[in-house]
Design a protein around this motif. Structure first.
Motif, PDB file in Angstrom:
ATOM      1  N   ALA A 106       5.805  -3.032  -9.826  1.00  0.00           N
ATOM      2  CA  ALA A 106       6.840  -3.675  -9.023  1.00  0.00           C
ATOM      3  C   ALA A 106       6.493  -5.120  -8.699  1.00  0.00           C
ATOM      4  O   ALA A 106       7.382  -5.960  -8.540  1.00  0.00           O
ATOM      5  CB  ALA A 106       7.061  -2.885  -7.727  1.00  0.00           C
ATOM      6  N   ARG A 107       5.213  -5.419  -8.622  1.00  0.00           N
ATOM      7  CA  ARG A 107       4.785  -6.780  -8.294  1.00  0.00           C
ATOM      8  C   ARG A 107       4.653  -7.671  -9.518  1.00  0.00           C
ATOM      9  O   ARG A 107       5.007  -8.856  -9.476  1.00  0.00           O
ATOM     10  CB  ARG A 107       3.443  -6.732  -7.554  1.00  0.00           C
ATOM     11  CG  ARG A 107       3.084  -8.037  -6.855  1.00  0.00           C
ATOM     12  CD  ARG A 107       1.666  -8.020  -6.307  1.00  0.00           C
ATOM     13  NE  ARG A 107       0.666  -8.234  -7.372  1.00  0.00           N
ATOM     14  CZ  ARG A 107      -0.637  -8.390  -7.133  1.00  0.00           C
ATOM     15  NH1 ARG A 107      -1.098  -8.311  -5.899  1.00  0.00           N
ATOM     16  NH2 ARG A 107      -1.473  -8.586  -8.137  1.00  0.00           N
ATOM     17  N   ASP A 108       4.164  -7.114 -10.631  1.00  0.00           N
ATOM     18  CA  ASP A 108       3.737  -7.968 -11.743  1.00  0.00           C
ATOM     19  C   ASP A 108       4.387  -7.680 -13.090  1.00  0.00           C
ATOM     20  O   ASP A 108       4.223  -8.480 -14.015  1.00  0.00           O
ATOM     21  CB  ASP A 108       2.214  -7.844 -11.938  1.00  0.00           C
ATOM     22  CG  ASP A 108       1.437  -8.228 -10.694  1.00  0.00           C
ATOM     23  OD1 ASP A 108       1.881  -9.128  -9.982  1.00  0.00           O
ATOM     24  OD2 ASP A 108       0.385  -7.607 -10.450  1.00  0.00           O
ATOM     25  N   ALA A 119       8.156  -6.787  -4.118  1.00  0.00           N
ATOM     26  CA  ALA A 119       7.495  -5.636  -4.727  1.00  0.00           C
ATOM     27  C   ALA A 119       7.668  -4.383  -3.875  1.00  0.00           C
ATOM     28  O   ALA A 119       7.981  -3.300  -4.397  1.00  0.00           O
ATOM     29  CB  ALA A 119       6.021  -5.933  -4.939  1.00  0.00           C
ATOM     30  N   ARG A 143      11.225  -3.085  -4.096  1.00  0.00           N
ATOM     31  CA  ARG A 143      11.466  -2.343  -5.341  1.00  0.00           C
ATOM     32  C   ARG A 143      10.877  -0.937  -5.256  1.00  0.00           C
ATOM     33  O   ARG A 143      11.502   0.049  -5.662  1.00  0.00           O
ATOM     34  CB  ARG A 143      10.845  -3.090  -6.524  1.00  0.00           C
ATOM     35  CG  ARG A 143      11.546  -4.370  -6.909  1.00  0.00           C
ATOM     36  CD  ARG A 143      10.974  -4.941  -8.198  1.00  0.00           C
ATOM     37  NE  ARG A 143      11.492  -6.278  -8.446  1.00  0.00           N
ATOM     38  CZ  ARG A 143      10.827  -7.395  -8.218  1.00  0.00           C
ATOM     39  NH1 ARG A 143       9.589  -7.342  -7.763  1.00  0.00           N
ATOM     40  NH2 ARG A 143      11.375  -8.571  -8.460  1.00  0.00           N
ATOM     41  N   TYR A 168       3.159   0.113  -7.628  1.00  0.00           N
ATOM     42  CA  TYR A 168       3.170  -1.144  -6.885  1.00  0.00           C
ATOM     43  C   TYR A 168       2.839  -2.319  -7.807  1.00  0.00           C
ATOM     44  O   TYR A 168       3.497  -3.367  -7.751  1.00  0.00           O
ATOM     45  CB  TYR A 168       2.175  -1.084  -5.718  1.00  0.00           C
ATOM     46  CG  TYR A 168       2.054  -2.416  -5.005  1.00  0.00           C
ATOM     47  CD1 TYR A 168       3.105  -2.924  -4.253  1.00  0.00           C
ATOM     48  CD2 TYR A 168       0.880  -3.171  -5.091  1.00  0.00           C
ATOM     49  CE1 TYR A 168       3.008  -4.151  -3.621  1.00  0.00           C
ATOM     50  CE2 TYR A 168       0.771  -4.393  -4.462  1.00  0.00           C
ATOM     51  CZ  TYR A 168       1.838  -4.881  -3.719  1.00  0.00           C
ATOM     52  OH  TYR A 168       1.732  -6.105  -3.101  1.00  0.00           O
TER      53      TYR A 168
END
Length: 274
Positions: free
Chosen positions: A258-260, A201, A204, A255
């Protein structure tokens, strides 16, 4: 049966980097800490045998939730968490402690390059006024993953070195300083590298920040959007600290995407071909 005052590694890892993340308190003894001085993101390192003293000085905001960590999640963290709860602070113990987090590959921050902390335990950073991208992205990264209580000073560009020296602040995103651009990478990249923060994440997000900050909008489709939003925010707020606070949610959202949500798309249902 799991205790209702425990939190496991998977549960805590989902909270790291979010605005409602708990305060993490590391009470490993000196020998265990010396063996591996890395810390979980935004950790407060405290002595377990001086708990009564530092609790009085800590003065956390109302509603603060804490997670206490020792080497294995046993007596030291259990005892400190119980004392915190007795003082009215919701406190949990990390199951398995630091070793469980490390062995699961959880994010760990290398504190060796951190600037000195003040009497409150907070770091201070200084950069040029009128921020756009790096000078907002870096404070977001520090507050979410390094030091939640960090102070940021925005001053005239010519005065950054002098302010840094007189006020014991770490200068960043300015020429000829440690925390700055390196080659094609921006200051955000430098901080990820020096703090040893590496996750899919964050990688990215770093590409998006780098593209927007260095005018390489081809690096990520989201870079142009970040540039536009950042320029708009810089014009919407005359006060740099107000701009920083308003921009935190922008980076929080990026964020979380980018993570989920990188695999998720969106379209108006009426556009779907039958």
């Amino acid at each position: 049966m799991p205790s209702n005052t425990d939190i496991n590694v998977a549960q805590l890892s989902r909270l790291i980097g979010l605005p409602n993340a708990p305060a993490i308190i590391d009470v490993r003894d000196d020998e265990d800490y010396a063996a591996d001085p890395r810390l979980l993101p935004c950790t407060l390192k405290r002595d377990w045998d001086k708990t009564a003293i530092w609790i009085d000085a800590w003065n956390p905001p109302p509603g603060t939730r804490a997670v206490v960590i020792c080497q294995k999640g046993l007596k030291l963290s259990e005892g400190v968490a119980a004392i915190l709860r007795a003082r009215g602070i919701a406190a949990e113990v990390l199951e398995g402690g630091f070793l469980a987090w490390r062995d699961a590959g959880g994010l760990l921050v290398s504190p060796a390059k951190l600037p000195p902390r003040d009497t409150r335990g907070a770091t201070t950073w200084v950069t040029r006024a009128r921020p756009k991208i790096d000078r907002i992205a870096c404070p977001w990264l520090i507050r979410r993953f390094v030091d939640a209580s960090a102070t940021f000073l925005y001053v005239a560009a010519t005065e950054v070195p002098a302010v840094a020296e007189r006020f014991h602040a770490a200068p960043f995103d300015i020429d000829n300083t440690f925390w700055s651009h390196r080659g094609e990478n921006c200051t955000f990249d430098t901080m990820l590298e020096e703090f040893s923060l590496k996750s899919d994440a964050l990688d990215r997000l770093a590409t998006i920040v780098r593209g927007a900050d260095t005018n390489r909008l081809d690096l990520a489709p989201q870079a142009a959007g970040l540039l536009a939003a950042s320029l708009g925010l810089s014009r919407a707020y005359r006060d740099d600290l107000e701009q920083l606070e308003a921009s935190m949610s922008l980076y929080d959202a990026l964020y979380r995407w980018a993570r989920d949500a990188v695999g998720e798309t969106h379209d108006w249902p009426g556009h779907v071909k039958k």
